[in-house]
Design an enzyme around this catalytic site. Sequence first.
Site, PDB file in Angstrom:
ATOM      1  N   ASP A 181       1.058   5.025  -0.245  1.00 29.73           N
ATOM      2  CA  ASP A 181       0.372   6.321  -0.201  1.00 29.73           C
ATOM      3  C   ASP A 181       1.087   7.336  -1.083  1.00 29.73           C
ATOM      4  O   ASP A 181       2.297   7.531  -0.948  1.00 29.73           O
ATOM      5  CB  ASP A 181       0.341   6.852   1.235  1.00 29.73           C
ATOM      6  CG  ASP A 181      -0.583   6.042   2.112  1.00 29.73           C
ATOM      7  OD1 ASP A 181      -1.753   5.877   1.735  1.00 29.73           O
ATOM      8  OD2 ASP A 181      -0.131   5.565   3.173  1.00 29.73           O
ATOM      9  N   ASP A 217      -7.812   1.645   1.996  1.00 31.38           N
ATOM     10  CA  ASP A 217      -7.439   2.529   3.111  1.00 31.38           C
ATOM     11  C   ASP A 217      -8.333   3.754   3.304  1.00 31.38           C
ATOM     12  O   ASP A 217      -8.350   4.315   4.392  1.00 31.38           O
ATOM     13  CB  ASP A 217      -5.965   2.958   2.951  1.00 31.38           C
ATOM     14  CG  ASP A 217      -5.383   3.513   4.252  1.00 31.38           C
ATOM     15  OD1 ASP A 217      -5.881   3.137   5.331  1.00 31.38           O
ATOM     16  OD2 ASP A 217      -4.440   4.326   4.199  1.00 31.38           O
ATOM     17  N   HIS A 239      -6.037   9.716  -0.597  1.00 25.98           N
ATOM     18  CA  HIS A 239      -6.759   9.716   0.686  1.00 25.98           C
ATOM     19  C   HIS A 239      -5.939  10.270   1.853  1.00 25.98           C
ATOM     20  O   HIS A 239      -6.404  10.178   2.999  1.00 25.98           O
ATOM     21  CB  HIS A 239      -7.287   8.316   1.000  1.00 25.98           C
ATOM     22  CG  HIS A 239      -6.226   7.261   1.069  1.00 25.98           C
ATOM     23  ND1 HIS A 239      -5.837   6.533  -0.027  1.00 25.98           N
ATOM     24  CD2 HIS A 239      -5.469   6.821   2.095  1.00 25.98           C
ATOM     25  CE1 HIS A 239      -4.892   5.687   0.322  1.00 25.98           C
ATOM     26  NE2 HIS A 239      -4.638   5.843   1.603  1.00 25.98           N
ATOM     27  N   HIS A 246       0.860  -1.194   0.000  1.00 26.78           N
ATOM     28  CA  HIS A 246       0.000   0.000   0.000  1.00 26.78           C
ATOM     29  C   HIS A 246       0.888   1.233   0.000  1.00 26.78           C
ATOM     30  O   HIS A 246       1.510   1.552   1.009  1.00 26.78           O
ATOM     31  CB  HIS A 246      -0.929  -0.015   1.221  1.00 26.78           C
ATOM     32  CG  HIS A 246      -1.771   1.226   1.302  1.00 26.78           C
ATOM     33  ND1 HIS A 246      -2.726   1.523   0.353  1.00 26.78           N
ATOM     34  CD2 HIS A 246      -1.787   2.257   2.183  1.00 26.78           C
ATOM     35  CE1 HIS A 246      -3.295   2.672   0.664  1.00 26.78           C
ATOM     36  NE2 HIS A 246      -2.749   3.150   1.760  1.00 26.78           N
TER      37      HIS A 246
HETATM   38 ZN   LIG Z   1      -3.194   4.935   2.736  1.00 26.94          ZN
END
Ligand SMILES: [Zn+2]
Length: 1120
Positions: free
Chosen positions: A59, A181, A427, A57
Amino acid sequence: MMSIIKRSMSITLLILCVVGLSSSVPLNDVSSQKCGYESCTKVNQDELNVHIVPHTHDDVGWLKTVDQYYYGSRNNIQKAGVQYILDSVIKELWQDPKRRFIYVETAFFWMWWIRQSDDVRHKVHTLVRQGRLQFVGGAWSMNDEAASHYQSTIDQFTWGLKKLNETFGPCAIPRVGWQIDPFGHSREFASLLAAMGYDGLFLGRIDYQDKRARLKQKRMEMLWRGDDDLGKSSDIFTGALYNTYSPPPGFCFDVLCDDEPIIDDPNSPMFNVETRVASFIEICRNMSKSYETNNILVTMGEDFQYQDAAMWFINLDKLIQYTNIKSARDGLKIKLFYSTPDCYLKAVKDSNPTLPTKQDDFFPYASDPTAYWTGYFTSRPTTKFFERQGNDYLQMVKHLQVLGGLEEHNSFVLNELKSAMGVMQHHDAITGTEKQHVAHDYERLLDAAVEDALIVARQAFNKIAQRDALKQPLFSYDRCRFNESSCPTSENSRQFVVTIYNPVGWMVMEPIHVPVLDGTYEVYAPNGEKITSQLVDIPEPVKKIPTRKSKASHELVFIAKLHPLGVKSFYIKKTSKISKRDVVNTNEYYGNINDYWKNLHDNFVEIHNLDDTVDHKFKREQIPLPIMKVDAKVNIEKDINADILKDKDDNVDVEELERIIKETKLETIGKARSLDKKLNYPNLNEEELRMLADEALVVERADEDYLENEYMKIRMDNTGVTHMILPDRTTNLKVQLHYWTGCYGNNTNTHERSSGAYIFRPQTTVPYAMTYRNSGTVKGPIVQEYRAETKENAASVLRIYSGLNYFVHDFVVGPIPIEDKVGKEYVVRYDTNVVNNGEFYTDSNGRQMLKRKLNERPQWNLTLEEPIAGYYYPVTNKISIQDEQTRISILTDRSEGGSSLEEGNIELMLHRRLLHDDAFGVGEALDEVAEGKGLVMRGHHKLLNINPKNAVEVIAERKLVIQTHLQPIVFVSNSDNVDFDTWMKLDNCFKGMKELPNGLHLLTLEPWTKDSLLLRIENYVDKSNDSTIEIDLSEVFNNVKIISIKETTLAANRWVDDVEKWTWKVENEFSESFNLEYNNFNSVPRARADAGEATDDRLKIQIKAKQIRTFIAKYEMVAS
Ligand SMILES: [Zn+2]
């Protein structure tokens, strides 16, 4: 053998590259190798199929900036380097054809891809074509679903998927959404994903109570209907992941983890295969209890994992191998294998389960009883505003690139802005949940991209004005900081030109505010006519914004009439240094509900004398002391809980009480006069007067005042605004700023949790009201204002414009004072007499409206420990309450959190300043500072009062929502060297398109390939018998002639004809409308089957209610 494969691969590659480079249209499959569902491991539905899904994941900015994450810089903050992840994963995938990996964020993938050698690229192509590397999600970033707007979500999917399509062709088309997420999930996003042709959606975070119930009832997977009007076509399989997106406890094999590897040497004292396999099987069996089919998806990865992918794959290889051996040996009927979300979804589909349905959304998200993730709906309001502006600029430059027929090489700057806006949707970006230095970096990225892309607008403006692209530009077309009432160009010029672009497909009347110095000004329209303008002094709180660097003392205000996708210029001359003042300063007074209670208290005796006129219930209650000082430590709940005054049984309205007391008080002090309606309302006819006669509060007082235009009267007295009077109805209205104080604690247990960037956790159940001081009134031909300030550093301007049917609340909030060491969250409350019965509506990403209800959730029995935060919902553009006659809607200029916590009330959170971290990872308090002071935000709300049954008003409201999102963009140029007569010879009024019929919106117009453009038309009306609207695309634009069209899915990466919609068995039929059904169970009919596709006749197309149709269109430029 090897060499043959290699050669045939490189031929295929060559074909792909050629096609990929020459075409941006969806590609046909030229690969003979298996990818997608074809590449999935066959499952045996008689045994438990454990889909091992390795993933990372990543970001797109959070604790570190995008670049820091990519390069692995600043590892002291977080050990994370995306380039190493992709390098390492590709090497490991290449080792063994059984291994699988998924990648999600195209922003990072693209950064990596452009830096790779041919050899690596060839390998990646092969991996993609064989389904070993699969893209899921595939948008530029994994977007937030609360604060993001549907237009920007569609754009960032289009951008990410276009890159994948151009690079890899059909094997890279993601089939599932992967929102593991984001902190809550919107219904509109589900609808968009379905329209993009995705087959499924996986979610990581759903409310803990919802999840608990779903786990227990085997309802973790469902069929989600994204939009009632769109019906079946908006359905999408949705699965909630078992363990958010983490590996099962004890099975994290990453370099960042400390779990034990699988040690398979029986001679080693650390040999652990038996115990590890046994414990993993137990985990799988437990998981499978919550899922309907004989398949489970085990996420194997975490944030920024797989920098050393070998560690993961070596151990997963062993885990799979030994578990399968044990299963076969002991007849356990469990099988582990490398898989992907696509392959898991396919396996679930093949077992043909009956799914529960869902028609609401997944907001708000709570991770435990005291953690409602509703603060981020408002966190970093200035970033949220800048993101909206970024979208305005992006749409404008895309339009102008096409309409201006500009050079293709501009695509470089257009793409830079698309990328920046894609990043902003992430996000941890638009949500405001990133570290401060990352927030600054997002601003830097977006600001640079906007500035670069404006070259497109400037070229187009120049070409339009001079009818020739090659002529030397006459004007600079400067961008100004209008939000701070600052514009060096207009401030320092004796004559200047204001150029405005209208990004919507209909005529717009827009109030334009240009910051200037004191003086007298004349404004000329393109036809040379002098138009009415008004000089208004800039309110002190705006002048005091710490980041403002401006000498402007006034704003020149005029109403611009703007054509659809039109460019219009106005010539402005300064004729004198002295202004004619429009400002009338009135006496200062305090106008706040607490002062009202104070009055009430002072007149307590009179209340006792009300026996003749007032029901005795009113005075049965002890009227509380109205003392409210911000710095005094008072128990707010006890002291000013207005509910105490309400008799719950009899539904006594505080407003009513207020009225009676006020009238009585007036009588007592001899100021009241009997109502002479004809005198007070000379403009109203008899019918309107009769309507007014039923209204409670039509008593004119000496100290009353009005803001008034042809649509409404805004009545004010010494409590501020009191009424909104329309020709056919009057609504009690009170605008009041309040603040919540944030909880703080050590975050060691749930009850010691602080309010922070993610979560909202107020200390009290009633907010502190601020005391307004009237700071002036403005009256003039264009604008009328009532101004008020509070001593808590918040100020309001309540404003109406001539000719416009809405009422504006313009506010400046901050620096939020924290000298008392208490974090605060500023809100505005609009209190009305609308009877909404605890129901309100908030928009889903700026599009469909969803009903909300106090004390409830549609799909489970709610237990609530946070009665305020637990009812906050994201408001992307609009929140409303309504009864039979009246709908009050507040339109926002950015995303905010909002609710309706009391009857007739709308609350919106404007700004937050908090002194503690909420322990969800960001590791910083949300304490934004600029120029050494707490950050000041300025924004506005539009308040609309419509009759919800009047179709014309409903359409007008929807148009205003779109206009509020896509605001006209204003540029200012010095024109000292271009005199009025020269200017008059230029083309100062360009009309990009013809007025769209009511109900249609031009959502996208952008260049696609050399001779094609991307076009999206949206139908924004609700479904009815005549909601399908026809339009002839050959006649939409003035200088762009559409020749042919081919329809694609919403994100333009597949032809719509190539998509086959999956159907699922469901437990129960969907209802026709969630909003109607919510709280009226079984009284609403089940949804009917769709009437079928809209029928087209070449370029004459039909668009059904709520539908967005996307086309790649061939076109040519024509003389307009
Ligand atoms: Zn995230």
